[in-house]
Design a protein around this motif. Structure first.
Motif, PDB file in Angstrom:
ATOM      1  N   VAL A 127       1.153  -1.074  -0.023  1.00  0.00           N
ATOM      2  CA  VAL A 127      -0.208  -0.062   0.198  1.00  0.00           C
ATOM      3  C   VAL A 127       1.242   1.377  -0.092  1.00  0.00           C
ATOM      4  CG1 VAL A 127      -1.949   1.641   1.570  1.00  0.00           C
ATOM      5  CG2 VAL A 127      -2.091  -0.770   1.024  1.00  0.00           C
ATOM      6  N   THR A 128       0.580   2.082  -0.825  1.00  0.00           N
ATOM      7  CA  THR A 128       2.061   3.495  -0.991  1.00  0.00           C
ATOM      8  C   THR A 128       0.452   4.590  -0.428  1.00  0.00           C
ATOM      9  OG1 THR A 128       2.554   2.733  -2.891  1.00  0.00           O
ATOM     10  CG2 THR A 128       2.319   5.323  -2.535  1.00  0.00           C
ATOM     11  N   VAL A 129       1.371   5.103   0.918  1.00  0.00           N
ATOM     12  CA  VAL A 129       0.699   6.160   1.509  1.00  0.00           C
ATOM     13  C   VAL A 129       0.937   6.982   0.970  1.00  0.00           C
ATOM     14  CG1 VAL A 129       0.088   7.135   3.716  1.00  0.00           C
ATOM     15  CG2 VAL A 129       1.210   4.366   3.572  1.00  0.00           C
ATOM     16  N   HIS A 130      -0.431   7.416   0.021  1.00  0.00           N
ATOM     17  CA  HIS A 130      -0.758   9.010  -0.014  1.00  0.00           C
ATOM     18  C   HIS A 130      -1.108  10.076   0.449  1.00  0.00           C
ATOM     19  CE1 HIS A 130       0.051   7.451  -4.440  1.00  0.00           C
ATOM     20  NE2 HIS A 130      -0.175   6.193  -3.749  1.00  0.00           N
ATOM     21  N   GLY A 131      -1.988   9.686   1.239  1.00  0.00           N
ATOM     22  CA  GLY A 131      -2.230  10.477   2.461  1.00  0.00           C
ATOM     23  C   GLY A 131      -1.412  11.405   4.118  1.00  0.00           C
ATOM     24  N   SER A 132      -2.521  11.751   4.875  1.00  0.00           N
ATOM     25  CA  SER A 132      -1.980  11.891   6.192  1.00  0.00           C
ATOM     26  C   SER A 132      -1.628  10.956   6.173  1.00  0.00           C
ATOM     27  CB  SER A 132      -2.616  13.055   6.662  1.00  0.00           C
ATOM     28  OG  SER A 132      -2.121  12.872   7.768  1.00  0.00           O
ATOM     29  N   ILE A 133      -0.602  10.764   7.526  1.00  0.00           N
ATOM     30  CA  ILE A 133      -0.153   9.280   8.016  1.00  0.00           C
ATOM     31  C   ILE A 133      -0.794   9.582   9.645  1.00  0.00           C
ATOM     32  CG2 ILE A 133       2.669  10.029   8.746  1.00  0.00           C
ATOM     33  CD1 ILE A 133       1.387   7.024   7.583  1.00  0.00           C
ATOM     34  N   ALA A 134      -0.433  10.746   9.995  1.00  0.00           N
ATOM     35  CA  ALA A 134      -0.824  11.265  11.331  1.00  0.00           C
ATOM     36  C   ALA A 134      -2.276  10.371  11.129  1.00  0.00           C
ATOM     37  CB  ALA A 134      -1.713  12.739  11.072  1.00  0.00           C
ATOM     38  N   GLU A 135      -3.696  10.414  10.236  1.00  0.00           N
ATOM     39  CA  GLU A 135      -4.687   9.739   9.945  1.00  0.00           C
ATOM     40  C   GLU A 135      -4.989   8.474  10.559  1.00  0.00           C
ATOM     41  OE1 GLU A 135      -9.168  12.400   9.490  1.00  0.00           O
ATOM     42  OE2 GLU A 135      -7.627  11.912   7.456  1.00  0.00           O
ATOM     43  N   LEU A 136      -4.186   8.417   8.901  1.00  0.00           N
ATOM     44  CA  LEU A 136      -4.079   6.835   8.595  1.00  0.00           C
ATOM     45  C   LEU A 136      -3.392   5.696   8.728  1.00  0.00           C
ATOM     46  CD1 LEU A 136      -3.606   7.747   4.261  1.00  0.00           C
ATOM     47  CD2 LEU A 136      -5.585   6.777   5.499  1.00  0.00           C
ATOM     48  N   ALA A 137      -2.417   5.938  10.318  1.00  0.00           N
ATOM     49  CA  ALA A 137      -2.261   5.299  10.792  1.00  0.00           C
ATOM     50  C   ALA A 137      -2.905   4.004  11.900  1.00  0.00           C
ATOM     51  CB  ALA A 137      -0.988   6.287  11.745  1.00  0.00           C
ATOM     52  N   GLU A 138      -4.034   4.863  12.308  1.00  0.00           N
ATOM     53  CA  GLU A 138      -4.738   4.337  12.808  1.00  0.00           C
ATOM     54  C   GLU A 138      -5.140   3.223  11.680  1.00  0.00           C
ATOM     55  OE1 GLU A 138      -5.113   4.290  16.304  1.00  0.00           O
ATOM     56  OE2 GLU A 138      -3.182   5.161  15.660  1.00  0.00           O
ATOM     57  N   LEU A 139      -5.572   3.585  10.874  1.00  0.00           N
ATOM     58  CA  LEU A 139      -5.785   2.689   9.533  1.00  0.00           C
ATOM     59  C   LEU A 139      -5.358   1.045   9.571  1.00  0.00           C
ATOM     60  CD1 LEU A 139      -7.841   0.917   6.803  1.00  0.00           C
ATOM     61  CD2 LEU A 139      -6.021   2.031   5.858  1.00  0.00           C
ATOM     62  N   TYR A 140      -3.591   1.216   9.406  1.00  0.00           N
ATOM     63  CA  TYR A 140      -3.038   0.046   8.987  1.00  0.00           C
ATOM     64  C   TYR A 140      -2.273  -0.585  10.473  1.00  0.00           C
ATOM     65  CZ  TYR A 140      -2.701   3.503   5.401  1.00  0.00           C
ATOM     66  OH  TYR A 140      -2.699   3.800   4.132  1.00  0.00           O
ATOM     67  N   ARG A 141      -2.410   0.274  11.331  1.00  0.00           N
ATOM     68  CA  ARG A 141      -1.846  -0.374  12.581  1.00  0.00           C
ATOM     69  C   ARG A 141      -3.076  -1.663  12.559  1.00  0.00           C
ATOM     70  NH1 ARG A 141       1.014   3.497  15.344  1.00  0.00           N
ATOM     71  NH2 ARG A 141      -0.325   4.561  14.996  1.00  0.00           N
TER      72      ARG A 141
END
Lengths: 375, 375
Positions: free
Chosen positions: B132-146
């Motif tokens: 998965v390439t993280v194109h967005g803000s990792i601050a928000e998306l970390a909670e998706l990937y974790r």
């Protein structure tokens, strides 16, 4: 409330046994508390269902945001704060589904009952079945469920919703239920009719005003207008019609809502889209108040035409229907709700659906399939 | 471009073999065509990557909306029309992920490379790995990937993005790349500096105007303002500063953008948030135009400070940096892009990441785990 059944035991004897309690993971959306304080139809349904399932002897693990508010034996908080301001956005919805997926890993349950939009995407990765209640518009959501195939089993909240997409993997139709006891019953009504709902063109309160005026009865309107489309509609279509016989009282809280519903000669519900379920119709009938509705979505199956209200085809017929409510029995309205749209009826419906899904999983050749994108 | 490697063959002989071509499922968001006509950064990256992977000998199946626009051997249309008006909404995002999940079932690929928000939720149901390439803000998306754990492998688009969440399952850092040849190189510049981007407080064009004015050079501003926050910011912070030496030319299309970039003495990029990757900095340098940036997000790693521009800490330092650009070499700027931020460099980076992920899958004890919510 748990029913008894006969079951063959090893050795050939048959014995009366209590059906085993189910371990249910109940997944709520993260936007409002469960139960909600005001707005939050899905969260209200989840709260009522959880409490009834627990009282029926089941073990419920509730995944929800905000404070604990039900009798679920286990409460798993998915987010400290509820996220109402972000309702409809992709990222909080998807993040919530990922969280629940992770939190479920360490728990043993018999099935997952999901009330969210993104949650179903995680169903194919689970060995246990996922039952999904379709709270939104099936026209849009069919494209979500179709590719997931038999890894999700769907529950419709009205026959109308189910009939519009008959090819989906429906497991049951279970109308939303309310806590009837929490609604006051009033035999004798005041001299007004009521519109209760959003000021939205699809809810069409302007038709309610016009009908009440033609019927010669005062109308009270209560509802929210926060979205631009609601503001615009209110300004151009509703405000010009207001007057001494058509009064807007703004947003009604739970107390005012019940008082308004109980006192009204009828609820006018001129819905103009196929809303999957119109909860306010049920709330009105619980108060002994009949419903005058246009024939869209669930209206024809919620209202017993000629007994608990009238469902008409055209706006011009609303006025006459308002007048005809005079001869309906408030007690019939309340009975209709107790029998078909109470939380008890809803919980019983879901319990049957749960057992059917699990039974299918146990039947030889009836194993719940594990979908995989790649074998 | 495919590199050769030695590989042990059965029987003990060693032989020069071409690494086998990979079968890659490339999943694009459904909001813009691939490649996009104007806006659509992620879609532009996907298009460049697909074409380069194909020319490197790989087999790419592209899942995207709208018309076919790349050399991918297989194009799977996820939606007739692109859905730009619904960017950020939950339902189209989740529906798209479900569609791709369904469409992938009948296809054999080595790995899935996903560029969407909801797609990663489907990774745990697959036997093949998902990158998965993280194109967005990792601050928000970390909670998706974790919570998805090792079922997804992540690619950061900058070291800054990766460093802000070091605990996630990062596989690689691959900066976005552009087609350098499509950008005109200009050695001799006109007498203006440029701001190119949205009129948004986080992009802070007002700081660019103030800096240019202090440096005594004219500034041209080009960008969109469509969201309410952009309009409000423009009205209160930007419009009052405009004048003969600070001109807003509105949205620039691909042609005007290149002309403006190539002619500018420098690009002023006073970014005020940790943007994961600032593509416009790379586009400017490709034209031989240095970049003057505030030190946020990817700026310090994209701009070679003192060689292809200047990265400063405080807005007050921008004016001096603009003046100092005089002594930088346009050719150095372009070379920086060819070496580090070209589509070729990007495709090579992803190819390495793909092989590493697949290699891990093959190593004893290194099997890619199948996460399950229920065992």
């Amino acid at each position: 409330m748990t029913t008894l059944s006969t079951r063959a035991l090893p050795g050939g004897t048959t014995h009366l046994v209590r059906p085993r309690a189910l371990r249910i993971a109940m997944v709520a959306p993260p936007y409002y508390p469960v139960p909600p304080q005001a707005y939050g139809g899905t969260e209200a349904v989840v709260a009522g269902l959880v409490d009834r399932l627990v009282s029926r002897g089941h073990h419920v693990t509730l995944f929800a945001a905000g404070p604990r508010g039900t009798t679920a034996q286990e409460f798993v908080r998915t987010s400290e704060r509820t996220l109402s301001a972000r309702l409809g956005e992709a990222i909080p919805e998807v993040v919530n589904a990922a969280r629940v997926l992770g939190l479920l890993r360490s728990r043993t349950v018999d099935l997952v009952h999901d009330h969210t939009v993104a949650g179903p995407l995680t169903a194919p990765s689970r060995a246990v079945p996922t039952l999904v209640t379709v709270h939104g518009s099936i026209a849009e959501l069919a494209e979500l469920y179709r590719p997931l195939g038999p890894t999700v089993r769907l529950v419709a909240i009205s026959h109308a919703q189910r009939a519009s997409e008959p090819g989906l993997p429906w497991e049951a139709t279970v109308p939303n239920g309310i806590d009837v006891a929490s609604f006051p019953f009033r035999e004798h009504k005041d001299d007004y009719v009521l519109f209760l709902g959003r000021f939205h063109p699809q809810k069409a309160p302007h038709l309610a005003i016009e009908a009440a005026r033609r019927a010669g009865v005062r109308i009270i309107l209560a509802g929210k207008r926060t979205e631009p489309v609601e503001d615009e509609y209110y300004r151009t279509k509703v405000a010009p019609l207001l007057g001494r016989d058509a009064v807007d009282v703004g947003v009604a809280d739970g107390v005012l809502k019940r008082r308004l519903l109980a006192g009204a000669r009828c609820l006018v519900f001129p819905i103009r889209w196929d809303e999957p379920f119109g909860l306010v119709m049920v709330e009105a009938m619980a108060c002994g108040t009949p419903v005058v509705a246009l024939s869209h979505g669930s209206a024809p199956e919620v209202v017993a035409h000629g007994r608990t209200g009238f469902v008409v085809e055209r706006p011009e017929q609303l006025a006459r229907a308002i007048e005809d409510c005079e001869r309906l029995e408030p007690a019939d309205c309340r009975r209709q709700v107790s029998e078909h749209f109470s939380v008890d009826a809803m919980a019983a419906g879901y319990e049957r659906a749960y057992r059917r899904v699990l039974e299918r999983g146990r039947r030889p050749g009836g194993r719940l399939p594990q979908a995989r994108a790649q074998g």
